[in-house]
Write a protein that holds these residues in place. Sequence first.
Motif, PDB file in Angstrom:
ATOM      1  N   ILE A 162     -10.112   2.050  -7.104  1.00 47.90           N
ATOM      2  CA  ILE A 162      -9.416   3.044  -7.920  1.00 47.90           C
ATOM      3  C   ILE A 162      -9.910   2.995  -9.359  1.00 47.90           C
ATOM      4  N   GLY A 166     -12.361   5.777 -10.656  1.00 49.11           N
ATOM      5  CA  GLY A 166     -11.774   6.612 -11.712  1.00 49.11           C
ATOM      6  C   GLY A 166     -12.641   6.663 -12.950  1.00 49.11           C
ATOM      7  N   MET A 202      -8.779  -1.947  -2.860  1.00 50.51           N
ATOM      8  CA  MET A 202      -8.252  -0.640  -3.287  1.00 50.51           C
ATOM      9  C   MET A 202      -8.084  -0.568  -4.802  1.00 50.51           C
ATOM     10  N   MET A 203      -7.531  -1.610  -5.404  1.00 49.77           N
ATOM     11  CA  MET A 203      -7.355  -1.595  -6.866  1.00 49.77           C
ATOM     12  C   MET A 203      -8.710  -1.515  -7.567  1.00 49.77           C
TER      13      MET A 203
END
Length: 185
Positions: free
Chosen positions: A55, A59, A51-52
Motif C-alpha cells: 500500500i 501509493g 499488504m502494508m
Amino acid sequence: MTLPVTGTAALFLSVVFGFAFGFLLHRGRVADYNTIVRQFLFQDFTVLKIMMTAIIVGGVGVFLMVQFGYAKFHIKPADLLAVSLGAALFGVGMVLYGYCPGTALAAIGGGSLHALVGAGGMLVGGIVYALTFDWVKATILPVGALGRVQLHTLLGISPWAIFAALAVVALTLFVAVERASAKRA
C-alpha cells in the motif's frame, strides 16, 4: 508527458507483469492458503506486512507517476455505505475462501484445485452483483455518497503526510508483531 503503450507491447507487458506479480505472491507465501488462514488466527503476520508495504510503496509510486505526468488519477466516487458493505463482504469471503482474488489466481496458477473451485464462487458473486446492480445503484450507492474525492482533500492535508502516517503505522505494527512473535517463540 505520457508514454503510450498499446497493442502488442501492452499485451506483452501485461503478461510479464502478471507473471512477476504471481511469482512475488508465491515467493512471499501469500498464495498459500495456510499463510492466509494463520493471518486471521493471528499466528502469522506475513499478509499484514506484505499488504502494508504494498500500500505504501504502491501509493507513493502511483502518486509520483501522476506528479511526473506518466499516469492520471481516475478517482471513483466515495460511496461510504457501498464501500463498507463491500469491504465486509470481501472480508467474510476471504476468511471463508482463504484467499483474496489476487492470491487465488496465483494459487490457481500454482496448481491449487481448491482455489480453482473457490474461483467459481467469485464468478457467481460477480454475476449476482451484475444482475442486482440497478437495485444497488438506486438503494445503496446514494447512502453516504461523497462524490469523487481523495482522502487528502477531505482532510485538507498533503498526500505526503498521509504516506508518512501510514509508514509510521506500518513500522509500529511491524515492530509490535515481531516483538509478539519473539515472545511466543
